[in-house]
Design an enzyme around this catalytic site. Structure first.
Site, PDB file in Angstrom:
ATOM      1  N   ASP A  41     -41.844 -33.605 -20.310  1.00 46.21           N
ATOM      2  CA  ASP A  41     -41.307 -34.799 -20.967  1.00 46.21           C
ATOM      3  C   ASP A  41     -42.372 -35.527 -21.779  1.00 46.21           C
ATOM      4  O   ASP A  41     -43.565 -35.342 -21.580  1.00 46.21           O
ATOM      5  CB  ASP A  41     -40.743 -35.757 -19.912  1.00 46.21           C
ATOM      6  CG  ASP A  41     -41.799 -36.171 -18.906  1.00 46.21           C
ATOM      7  OD1 ASP A  41     -42.618 -35.309 -18.507  1.00 46.21           O
ATOM      8  OD2 ASP A  41     -41.832 -37.357 -18.523  1.00 46.21           O
ATOM      9  N   GLU A  42     -41.906 -36.343 -22.695  1.00 46.83           N
ATOM     10  CA  GLU A  42     -42.719 -37.354 -23.366  1.00 46.83           C
ATOM     11  C   GLU A  42     -44.052 -36.847 -23.901  1.00 46.83           C
ATOM     12  O   GLU A  42     -45.113 -37.359 -23.584  1.00 46.83           O
ATOM     13  CB  GLU A  42     -42.984 -38.535 -22.400  1.00 46.83           C
ATOM     14  CG  GLU A  42     -41.726 -39.245 -21.981  1.00 46.83           C
ATOM     15  CD  GLU A  42     -42.016 -40.455 -21.106  1.00 46.83           C
ATOM     16  OE1 GLU A  42     -41.260 -41.425 -21.196  1.00 46.83           O
ATOM     17  OE2 GLU A  42     -43.003 -40.433 -20.339  1.00 46.83           O
TER      18      GLU A  42
END
Lengths: 675, 675
Positions: free
Chosen positions: A317-318
């Protein structure tokens, strides 16, 4: 599902008449099917239990623990020693009949049946995992009356709706030592959760010992990491409670802590230091270097051997992408290999990672971002984006688990989490697609928690998520849920969880004295700001900031405020009802509290940031008192009065000390009704 | 010592005038010398600290922990990162100057000097051990007023009176997991104790992993033991805090748990099972077999390598002798070797043990019983029998430590422990002899404690023993001690100690509801029976009995009762003083409490054993009210009234639920004075 829902409704009808003298049952999660019967099984210190059939050793130790907890709650001097396969008991009060040893693995049979009659208790299960669940149900069924302790006569047939009922604990943002994990495993078992997801690497810390790459934990953790021996202890402790443990190594972003010891993994030269702030950081692994995969291969091989569970989470993620954009070699690699954007580059990284994970015998789990057309169908999508993405994934053939809506670190009320279902009711999935939705995980992100406060951010709200993942979808009554949650919350205390007891302790430290009553009256009606608002109040939080302030002591959900709001509604419907007096007493207490709290503040500078909010509470309570009295007397209060109060209400809504006052709305309702 | 006592007296005189606006200082232990100065050092979030000179790494981590605790208590967002030898700070608020790295060993220099002026704080120490003590003193000096937080200007020169200031934790009778030991190590460091004595083997459990003789822990512990990795963690954790750790293996008695796996060690054939009851048991090692010494040699060699401290405790207490008397081979051995009694046979055993212990590089410590003319002078006598035996041992050339009088498991008041000095004032020892008295150890025997209650049996009373072992002998003011103890007790909470917070938690479980007020009012004025009386009340305690009842929740020392008794004394001296109203209010609360507690009992069978004691409290309070009012009004109450009350008083003195009511005496005083 439909059938069980009907049975549950029947239960709701029959319960009051059958159990008129006793407490209402507080089961959480609610069983799939339950039928009440006449009478009770009453017991005393002579109570014993027997295990029959074939069970894994964990059922014997689990039964021993159950016996000790029963003895601890009742104060009865039960004399049965440690229960083993050799234990022989005459006339046991509880017989557990288990068909076969269970395996702590996804999809194992967790069902059980409980039959309580005045003659005794029988617990039947296919595997010991169901047996452990049945023992927790039995403990929740413990009742007391004038004559003593008993279990109500009933029969329960129970099994989980979803096979993956997890809690993710982030031990990176703030380090959480092993005993925190252990007591939370006990809490999970008490509400029939079966997956612990350990988030082990982050920008802010690398929290596991690697014997192959010791610089990872030695330089990336400030000395705060689990040794491999400790991980084995955690896995064994979880296995004893029927809980799987699987690790997450978040990649390619969220990886600063890897780079202190191994800057060659990064997409920019470094040097790196452990991150002390919160947010999405730029440091990202370099997916274009073969050396990156060589290290990951060896490291993940080491971890795959350490964790027996067949799932391994690679995060994903991210990733801000900034380091990739700024690195000419990476840009050249993308051009050469016809990789058109960062999402595709990450997909390339994931596909390489997938080979490694698969080679080491694991199935890959990753956050939403890993879903890319190039990914095969045997990965598991962990959704932080929402049920929609989960439904889409299921339609495309991917298994998935939900965490969107279960972010308990965002300090939302239990009712919010409770009503979120991993399977959107209008999703119109085929049974096959629906089966791909494995369940969900509550996520305890750790930016704002410490070992002192983390339990209060996990419990009791996680218990209602556990119910959502176990009980029939039709079980959705909020009042009933809150009533049961309060009882279960207290029971969780016996497992060393500190979610209730640390509240007073933190207030004592803040008040700088033994007397905490005025601070408590105030803190009882504030909550920490929700979602990510706490970070946007002109305060910068670091990992080493104090998490000991009023906002940290305050509970995620003010039961005082909730109760007050409900009384106000009842009062407004029937001003002559019993709630009127209770409301006015409560308002008078709040009105007078500010002067008392000022006295506490005189020697407690740490709570002075709350002075204006406490004053607003007092002013608001005074206005509420006027309004309440006017309503009782059938008077209306004049227009100018209302204008003054409107201003006060707006003022009181403003956050102070990153908290908000939770009784503004109900008092405003009173004020409005009085005009 | 005399000089410091005078300085302490000066302090007592100057304090009120210099610190009129602030709280009285609550230092525990009281420093050897302290001089107050004008002004304060005020600080805010910009506070930083610097370490200069040569220190062991433990001073850097200790300074970092101190900074976090300061931030935690104040809520100030201090931004200094982890402190290392590379840390460079401009204008630090605190400079620590350390001369050399310390060694955690008996007799190491632990002195420090603290100088606080309005410009800042300077902490000077010879070794980092003194530095850590100085940091704890500084944290205790934290003050607050209307303007904020500060340290009062002063200078302190401090060093310990005794070099051996210990806490013995019995982890055998009830198993105490590592986190319990860790948090108690933090508590010890906070009050400058420097020895943890781990009592590791007993009839009821063998609590340490032996890789050479794994049956010892595998069969002797129910699975509850420290792995060697955990022991290393404990030792490292203690070393970080300047605390020595040494083990006790109690022999030849108190050894049942050894014999489950190794019955050949015993003086009777067995088989053996883990002991579940309390007392002096018969199983005893066979001192006549060479195989016994071969095992002990290898086992103690293994343990000697694991524990770096040069001391090793061999127990040696409470051997019943029955197995020896009943074993013909042992009797024949004694006859053959001209050993005339069991005491001499044990001396023979000890002399063999001494050779083994010495061979492995350790000095032998043992309980009083090991003192025998055949023993050389390099053993250390651990006295459970009393200061007399310690004095005699010192005269005969033996070093010794005192535990008699420091048995905190016997639930005696802090004042009792506080006034017991390892060196009897009238002992008339030469300085050389006096130096042989090394200090003492509080002993936490674990028959009646669990991880849930043990902290409340250790703290805060152990803090006053720590003061006795550190501070000048002349520091003996009980009122002052109690005032300081209450403040220190609250500060100890920040170290995860549960001695305060678990009280309410246990009351919630007992009350079976959130509302605990009536149960608390009652439990606040009862104490568990003292010395060994709890075992002679018709109740048989097993290791698995519930330790969750009112007697377990009740604190060892009721501060409510103590405060009430003092108010009664003041009231009787001056009936028109302010205490009269307070006493009458308190009595009225107790009188009314019984009806409320009955309501709680309706759904809480576990507290019904207290019904009659609660009624006695109410009746007694009613009589006390009559008496108090009569005294205020200058009336005398008639003879018949007194006779009725006398009966009531006798009734109320009787223990119930193994507790006793602590306000009988002061109320009886009121009743008597009214006649």
């Amino acid at each position: 599902m439909r059938k069980s829902a009907i049975l549950y409704l029947c239960l709701a009808v029959f319960l009051p008449s059958l159990l008129a003298a006793a407490e209402p049952l507080a089961l959480m999660p609610v069983p799939e099917k339950m039928t009440m019967a006449e009478g009770q099984y009453r017991f005393d210190a002579s109570f014993t239990l027997a295990v029959e059939g074939q069970a894994h050793p964990r059922l014997y130790s689990g039964a021993t623990r159950m016996l000790r907890r029963l003895s601890g709650r009742t104060g009865l001097f039960m004399t049965q020693d440690v229960i083993t396969p050799q234990t022989r008991v005459e006339k046991p009060g509880l017989i557990i009949r288990c068909q076969r040893p269970g395996k702590v693995a996804l999809g194992e049979d967790e069902s059980y049946e409980l039959a309580i009659s005045p003659a005794g208790v029988e617990l039947r299960c296919v595997t010991d995992l169901g047996g452990l669940h049945g023992l927790e149900t039995l403990l929740q069924l413990l009742q007391a009356d004038e004559k003593g302790f008993f279990f109500p006569a009933l029969s329960i047939q129970d099994k989980p709706r979803f096979p993956w009922r997890g809690l993710m604990i982030d031990v990176c943002r703030h380090w959480l030592p092993m005993e925190v994990v252990k007591r939370n495993l006990d809490g999970m078992a008490a509400v029939k959760m079966n997956v612990l997801h350990l988030h082990l690497s982050e920008d802010q810390g690398f929290r596991i010992e690697s014997k192959l790459y010791p610089k990872l934990h030695q330089l990336g953790s400030d000395g705060f990491y689990y040794t491999q021996a400790e991980i084995k202890t955690i896995i064994a402790y979880a296995d004893e409670r029927g809980i799987r443990v699987y690790p997450e190594f978040d990649m390619p972003g969220h990886t600063t802590a890897w780079f202190i010891g191994h800057p060659e993994l990064a997409s920019a030269p470094g040097p790196y230091t452990i991150e002390r702030t919160w947010g999405v950081m730029d440091p990202t692994m370099d997916p274009t270097k073969e050396s990156t995969y060589r290290l990951l291969d060896r490291f993940l091989g080491e971890m795959a051997a350490l964790f027996p569970d067949p799932y391994l989470h690679i995060g994903g993620d991210e990733n801000s992408g900034k380091q990739w954009d700024a690195n000419p070699a990476i840009q050249a690699f993308m051009k050469k290999n016809n990789i058109r954007d960062n999402h595709s580059l990450q997909a390339y990284f994931n596909s390489r990672l997938l080979k490694i994970v698969t080679k080491h015998g694991k199935r890959m789990v990753g956050w939403d971002e890993i879903l890319h057309p190039s990914m095969p169908k045997n990965i598991v999508i962990h959704s932080w984006r929402g049920p929609d993405s989960l439904v889409q994934a299921a339609r495309r053939g991917y298994q998935g688990i939900l965490s969107n809506g279960y972010y308990i670190d965002l300090i939302q009320p239990a009712s919010y989490h409770y009503l979120i279902d991993p399977v959107r009711p209008d999703a119109q999935l085929t049974p096959e697609e629906q089966a791909r939705i494995l369940g969900g995980e509550a996520t305890s992100w750790a930016e704002l928690v410490t070992p002192e406060t983390v339990d209060s951010r996990i419990w009791p709200r996680t218990a209602v998520i556990a119910e959502r993942l176990w009980s029939p979808a039709s079980v959705r009554d909020l009042d009933d849920m809150y009533t049961r949650m309060e009882v279960i919350s207290r029971q969780l205390e016996e497992l060393n969880l500190t979610h209730i007891r640390n509240y007073e302790m933190m207030l004592r430290r803040l008040a700088n004295q033994q007397e905490t009553a005025p601070l408590r009256v105030f803190t009882d009606v504030v909550e920490p700001l929700k979602i990510y608002k706490r970070h946007s109040q002109g305060v910068t939080y670091y990992s080493y900031s104090p998490y000991t302030r009023v906002v940290d002591a305050a509970r995620p959900e003010s039961m005082t405020a909730r109760s007050f709001a409900r009384k106000v509604e009842a009062f407004l419907k029937a001003p002559s009802g019993p709630e009127g007096g209770e409301i006015l007493n409560q308002l008078a207490l709040w009105q007078e509290n500010h002067a008392r709290l000022l006295q506490t503040m005189a020697k407690a500078p740490a709570i002075r940031e709350m002075e204006s909010l406490s004053r607003d509470l007092a002013d608001l309570a005074a206005a509420g008192l006027q309004a309440g009295e006017a309503i009782q007397e059938g008077r209306k209060l004049g227009g100018e009065w209302g204008a003054v109060q409107k201003e006060l209400i707006e003022r009181a809504k403003k956050p102070r000390g990153q908290t908000e006052l939770m009784v503004v709305e109900p008092i405003a309702r009173l004020i409005q009704a009085a005009q």
